[in-house]
Design an enzyme around this catalytic site. Sequence first.
Site, PDB file in Angstrom:
ATOM      1  CE1 TYR A 104      22.594   8.097-141.418  1.00 59.97           C
ATOM      2  CE2 TYR A 104      21.606  10.101-140.702  1.00 59.97           C
ATOM      3  CZ  TYR A 104      21.383   8.888-141.300  1.00 59.97           C
ATOM      4  OH  TYR A 104      20.378   8.315-141.624  1.00 59.97           O
ATOM      5  CD  GLN A 136      17.475  -3.427-147.973  1.00 57.76           C
ATOM      6  OE1 GLN A 136      16.640  -2.826-147.442  1.00 57.76           O
ATOM      7  NE2 GLN A 136      17.921  -4.721-147.767  1.00 57.76           N
ATOM      8  CG  HIS A 142      18.800   2.100-148.272  1.00 57.64           C
ATOM      9  ND1 HIS A 142      18.329   1.062-147.616  1.00 57.64           N
ATOM     10  CD2 HIS A 142      18.051   2.201-149.405  1.00 57.64           C
ATOM     11  CE1 HIS A 142      17.164   0.733-147.909  1.00 57.64           C
ATOM     12  NE2 HIS A 142      17.140   1.350-149.259  1.00 57.64           N
ATOM     13  N   GLY A 153      19.419 -11.324-144.737  1.00 57.32           N
ATOM     14  CA  GLY A 153      19.362 -10.484-143.642  1.00 57.32           C
ATOM     15  C   GLY A 153      18.622  -9.140-143.580  1.00 57.32           C
ATOM     16  CB  THR A 154      16.824  -7.380-145.789  1.00 59.66           C
ATOM     17  OG1 THR A 154      15.619  -6.410-145.731  1.00 59.66           O
ATOM     18  CG2 THR A 154      16.752  -8.263-146.996  1.00 59.66           C
ATOM     19  CB  SER A 155      12.774  -6.364-141.767  1.00 57.94           C
ATOM     20  OG  SER A 155      13.150  -5.393-142.432  1.00 57.94           O
ATOM     21  CD  GLU A 192      13.942 -12.540-135.847  1.00 64.64           C
ATOM     22  OE1 GLU A 192      13.308 -11.566-136.333  1.00 64.64           O
ATOM     23  OE2 GLU A 192      15.070 -12.360-135.014  1.00 64.64           O
TER      24      GLU A 192
HETATM   25  P1  OAD Z   1      16.008  -4.525-140.256  1.00 66.15           P
HETATM   26  O1  OAD Z   1      16.535  -4.389-138.963  1.00 66.15           O
HETATM   27  O2  OAD Z   1      14.803  -4.078-140.522  1.00 66.15           O
HETATM   28  O3  OAD Z   1      15.948  -6.481-140.295  1.00 66.15           O
HETATM   29  C1  OAD Z   1      17.016  -7.010-140.387  1.00 66.15           C
HETATM   30  C2  OAD Z   1      16.785  -8.442-140.482  1.00 66.15           C
HETATM   31  O4  OAD Z   1      18.035  -9.239-140.418  1.00 66.15           O
HETATM   32  C3  OAD Z   1      15.872  -9.073-139.504  1.00 66.15           C
HETATM   33  O5  OAD Z   1      14.628  -9.739-140.460  1.00 66.15           O
HETATM   34  C4  OAD Z   1      16.267  -9.935-138.749  1.00 66.15           C
HETATM   35  O6  OAD Z   1      15.634 -11.283-138.640  1.00 66.15           O
HETATM   36  C5  OAD Z   1      17.741 -10.329-139.668  1.00 66.15           C
HETATM   37  N1  OAD Z   1      18.734 -10.820-138.884  1.00 66.15           N
HETATM   38  C6  OAD Z   1      19.284 -10.385-137.846  1.00 66.15           C
HETATM   39  N2  OAD Z   1      20.422 -10.992-137.447  1.00 66.15           N
HETATM   40  C7  OAD Z   1      20.770 -11.571-138.524  1.00 66.15           C
HETATM   41  C8  OAD Z   1      21.924 -12.709-138.801  1.00 66.15           C
HETATM   42  N3  OAD Z   1      23.111 -12.718-137.939  1.00 66.15           N
HETATM   43  N4  OAD Z   1      21.912 -13.300-140.067  1.00 66.15           N
HETATM   44  C9  OAD Z   1      20.949 -13.080-141.010  1.00 66.15           C
HETATM   45  N5  OAD Z   1      19.663 -12.298-140.564  1.00 66.15           N
HETATM   46  C10 OAD Z   1      19.633 -11.822-139.611  1.00 66.15           C
HETATM   47  O7  OAD Z   1      17.103  -4.129-141.340  1.00 66.15           O
HETATM   48  P2  OAD Z   1      16.865  -4.101-142.956  1.00 66.15           P
HETATM   49  O8  OAD Z   1      15.830  -5.186-143.436  1.00 66.15           O
HETATM   50  O9  OAD Z   1      18.283  -4.074-143.541  1.00 66.15           O
HETATM   51  O10 OAD Z   1      17.104   2.235-144.561  1.00 66.15           O
HETATM   52  O11 OAD Z   1      16.405  -2.567-142.971  1.00 66.15           O
HETATM   53  C11 OAD Z   1      16.032  -2.048-144.309  1.00 66.15           C
HETATM   54  C12 OAD Z   1      16.240  -0.467-144.354  1.00 66.15           C
HETATM   55  O12 OAD Z   1      15.429   0.177-143.048  1.00 66.15           O
HETATM   56  C13 OAD Z   1      17.593  -0.002-143.872  1.00 66.15           C
HETATM   57  O13 OAD Z   1      18.425   0.020-145.045  1.00 66.15           O
HETATM   58  C14 OAD Z   1      17.330   1.196-143.453  1.00 66.15           C
HETATM   59  C15 OAD Z   1      16.182   1.081-142.501  1.00 66.15           C
HETATM   60  O14 OAD Z   1      15.378   2.134-142.160  1.00 66.15           O
HETATM   61  C16 OAD Z   1      17.650   3.582-144.563  1.00 66.15           C
HETATM   62  O15 OAD Z   1      18.094   3.908-143.442  1.00 66.15           O
HETATM   63  C17 OAD Z   1      17.159   4.192-145.793  1.00 66.15           C
END
Ligand code: OAD
Length: 248
Positions: A61, A99, A117, A186-188, A214
Amino acid sequence: MNWIVEKPKQRIVVMTGAGISAESGIQTFRGANGLWENHRIEEVASPAAFSRDPVLVWNFYLQRRRQALSCRPNAGHLAVAELEKWIVSAGGDFLLVTQNVDGLHSRAGSGNVIEMHGSLMTSRCTACGQIFPDKRTDLELPPRHNCPEKGLLRPHIVWFGESLFPGDMERIECAIEKCDMFIVIGTSGIVYPAAGLVNFANSLEKRTVCVNKEAPANVELFDTFIRGEAGKELPQRLFPRKNREGDG
Ligand code: OAD
């Protein structure tokens, strides 16, 4: 041009994930070069990991804290902060749920933010429970609190297997219940409960929009999906920035 948010006097909830910080140089979690490619989640982001090896967890961290402090908000963060000002000054309601733990939204000027988070810039005492801002990057590990118990400090982060902070889910759901539009950026779409908020919005027949590089796992749940990078799409499509003076 069809703006995502056309009028300011509305109630808007935005939720962001790691994708919005990617263009600031912060690693996302999944996919090629994702943070979880080089780390096993259960070794660094769980209560069991922290009890087993608090120094390893703190090193992980602290490295992320240093990285976040060395990065700057990008045009996507700034567009979200400007949207909030536009909405609030017209008498609308705005909530940003993120998040992300990097603090870039606040540095971009966002005001009403729930860091669901947690935050890399906050620590919590495991003995007395005190939560406090903490941007130190050079710490004697494992760090101790200056309370009478000299409690072990931990990052104020929601780890896997832990619940959100008390009250956060209620505030988020209450804002979605009242909103006109729920925008996800921007979240998966695979980490819950965040990924399930679009289902909640749909159950209330709210308008839902997703902006992502994506297609996320739950893409079919959104009314509108805009494929693209947040730092490029949001300044151009989020709201009519040029007309914002006096609009609405
Ligand atoms: P992810 O890494 O799982 O997903 C990121 C998403 O952002 C993907 O769908 C990419 O396609 C998209 N992406 C990448 N670059 C981008 C851009 N420039 N503009 C728009 N989209 C883009 O991250 P999160 O979904 O945020 O939790 O992950 C969720 C949680 O899982 C996090 O908060 C963390 C992790 O484990 C904890 O640590 C509790």
